[in-house]
Design a protein around this motif. Structure first.
Motif, PDB file in Angstrom:
ATOM      1  N   GLN A  38       3.423   4.904  -1.317  1.00  0.00           N
ATOM      2  CA  GLN A  38       3.075   3.499  -1.493  1.00  0.00           C
ATOM      3  C   GLN A  38       4.310   2.613  -1.329  1.00  0.00           C
ATOM      4  O   GLN A  38       5.453   3.060  -1.495  1.00  0.00           O
ATOM      5  CB  GLN A  38       2.462   3.273  -2.877  1.00  0.00           C
ATOM      6  CG  GLN A  38       1.157   4.025  -3.102  1.00  0.00           C
ATOM      7  CD  GLN A  38       0.051   3.506  -2.214  1.00  0.00           C
ATOM      8  OE1 GLN A  38      -0.486   2.438  -2.433  1.00  0.00           O
ATOM      9  NE2 GLN A  38      -0.308   4.289  -1.193  1.00  0.00           N
ATOM     10  N   ARG A  39       4.053   1.337  -1.016  1.00  0.00           N
ATOM     11  CA  ARG A  39       5.124   0.369  -0.837  1.00  0.00           C
ATOM     12  C   ARG A  39       4.783  -0.913  -1.599  1.00  0.00           C
ATOM     13  O   ARG A  39       3.641  -1.122  -1.989  1.00  0.00           O
ATOM     14  CB  ARG A  39       5.305   0.037   0.649  1.00  0.00           C
ATOM     15  CG  ARG A  39       5.688   1.235   1.522  1.00  0.00           C
ATOM     16  CD  ARG A  39       5.809   0.826   2.971  1.00  0.00           C
ATOM     17  NE  ARG A  39       6.193   1.937   3.824  1.00  0.00           N
ATOM     18  CZ  ARG A  39       6.366   1.858   5.132  1.00  0.00           C
ATOM     19  NH1 ARG A  39       6.143   0.692   5.757  1.00  0.00           N
ATOM     20  NH2 ARG A  39       6.728   2.908   5.841  1.00  0.00           N
ATOM     21  N   GLU A  40       5.794  -1.764  -1.760  1.00  0.00           N
ATOM     22  CA  GLU A  40       5.547  -3.071  -2.375  1.00  0.00           C
ATOM     23  C   GLU A  40       4.482  -3.812  -1.564  1.00  0.00           C
ATOM     24  O   GLU A  40       4.501  -3.804  -0.334  1.00  0.00           O
ATOM     25  CB  GLU A  40       6.842  -3.885  -2.426  1.00  0.00           C
ATOM     26  CG  GLU A  40       7.869  -3.316  -3.384  1.00  0.00           C
ATOM     27  CD  GLU A  40       9.154  -4.110  -3.397  1.00  0.00           C
ATOM     28  OE1 GLU A  40       9.156  -5.237  -2.849  1.00  0.00           O
ATOM     29  OE2 GLU A  40      10.166  -3.609  -3.937  1.00  0.00           O
ATOM     30  N   GLY A  41       3.554  -4.434  -2.275  1.00  0.00           N
ATOM     31  CA  GLY A  41       2.457  -5.136  -1.639  1.00  0.00           C
ATOM     32  C   GLY A  41       1.186  -4.316  -1.549  1.00  0.00           C
ATOM     33  O   GLY A  41       0.097  -4.885  -1.373  1.00  0.00           O
ATOM     34  N   ASP A  42       1.294  -2.982  -1.676  1.00  0.00           N
ATOM     35  CA  ASP A  42       0.084  -2.151  -1.658  1.00  0.00           C
ATOM     36  C   ASP A  42      -0.733  -2.392  -2.916  1.00  0.00           C
ATOM     37  O   ASP A  42      -0.202  -2.750  -3.985  1.00  0.00           O
ATOM     38  CB  ASP A  42       0.446  -0.671  -1.553  1.00  0.00           C
ATOM     39  CG  ASP A  42       0.912  -0.293  -0.151  1.00  0.00           C
ATOM     40  OD1 ASP A  42       0.679  -1.085   0.782  1.00  0.00           O
ATOM     41  OD2 ASP A  42       1.497   0.789   0.003  1.00  0.00           O
ATOM     42  N   ARG A  43      -2.042  -2.173  -2.776  1.00  0.00           N
ATOM     43  CA  ARG A  43      -2.957  -2.387  -3.902  1.00  0.00           C
ATOM     44  C   ARG A  43      -3.600  -1.089  -4.317  1.00  0.00           C
ATOM     45  O   ARG A  43      -3.910  -0.228  -3.489  1.00  0.00           O
ATOM     46  CB  ARG A  43      -4.022  -3.428  -3.516  1.00  0.00           C
ATOM     47  CG  ARG A  43      -3.460  -4.842  -3.494  1.00  0.00           C
ATOM     48  CD  ARG A  43      -4.408  -5.855  -2.914  1.00  0.00           C
ATOM     49  NE  ARG A  43      -3.908  -7.205  -3.128  1.00  0.00           N
ATOM     50  CZ  ARG A  43      -2.946  -7.764  -2.401  1.00  0.00           C
ATOM     51  NH1 ARG A  43      -2.392  -7.084  -1.400  1.00  0.00           N
ATOM     52  NH2 ARG A  43      -2.542  -8.985  -2.663  1.00  0.00           N
TER      53      ARG A  43
END
Length: 254
Positions: A38-43
């Protein structure tokens, strides 16, 4: 917002309200970064056992720390039957299995009981809870059962809550489980299932259990089950007769 069961789910022991900032644990950060990529901005989805299930957005995801922000509710909180599993701890992976399956089957509390024949006496409560959390995340539960400290069976029975029935899986009993449980309908909403250790209960323990005012002995059939199998069988029978299997879930409820 429609519920998406394919989303990654996390148990968050923090309030979930619109815009709430959420601090992620180190284990959660490692899982999201290294395992799920996962990365920043993923939900993803989050639940805490109180506020239902929410979508959250990752706002920071470093190597050791991370944060997210709650966005919107996707499932309302639903209740599970007031059901405890009181069980004698067993070895290793089979103990993990009991905790995982009890969580999936809707137990509200897990109570390790040290009996005369219990072999495993050093109980890692953090491990039990971690197993319960993982099972709840994977099987779409909206809560995690309470994990109580391991205590001698005599102490658990001595402090038994008034009004809570005890369904005692008695390997020497002759009362068929299904028929007996069906006869308990309407006799209270708070129950516990008690399963024994490898080697079973001693005669003294069986007498002590039967003296409890609302103890109901049942037989799980003609075959001797392993302790982990007995726990799953007994919880399944309870849910099918006195629990929440008899009523179809409402839309959005698991």
């Amino acid at each position: 917002m429609a519920y998406d069961p394919s989303k990654i789910r996390l148990f968050i022991d923090q309030p979930l309200t619109p815009g709430a900032d959420i601090a992620l644990t180190g284990d959660q950060v490692h899982y999201l970064r290294a395992v799920m990529r996962q990365r920043e901005g993923d939900r993803l989805h989050a639940f805490n056992g109180r506020d239902g299930e929410w979508t959250i957005a990752l706002t920071a995801l470093g190597k050791k720390s991370g944060a997210a922000r709650a966005e919107a509710s996707v499932r309302m909180q639903s209740s599970v039957p007031d059901l405890w599993l009181v069980f004698a701890p067993i070895k290793g992976a089979r103990l993990d299995f009991i905790v995982q399956k009890a969580t999936e089957l809707g137990a509200a509390a897990l109570v390790p009981a040290l009996t005369d024949r219990t072999i495993v006496r050093n109980i890692n409560e953090d491990r039990l809870r971690a197993n319960a959390v993982e099972a709840a995340e994977q099987c779409e539960c909206l809560g995690v059962p309470e994990v109580q400290a391991a205590r001698p069976l005599r102490n658990i029975l001595g402090d038994w809550p008034e009004g809570r029935g005890l369904i005692f899986c008695d390997e020497g009993g002759d009362r068929p489980a299904l028929e007996t449980l069906q006869g308990l309908r309407g006799q209270g909403d708070s129950w516990a299932v008690l399963t024994g250790p490898e080697g079973g209960f001693t005669d003294a323990e069986r007498d002590m259990i039967r003296r409890l005012p609302r103890a109901v002995p049942i037989s799980l059939g003609p075959r001797i089950m392993r302790a982990d199998t007995a726990a799953v069988a007994a919880l399944s029978l309870f849910q099918a007769t006195l629990g929440d299997w008899a009523t179809p879930p409402r839309s959005g409820q698991v």
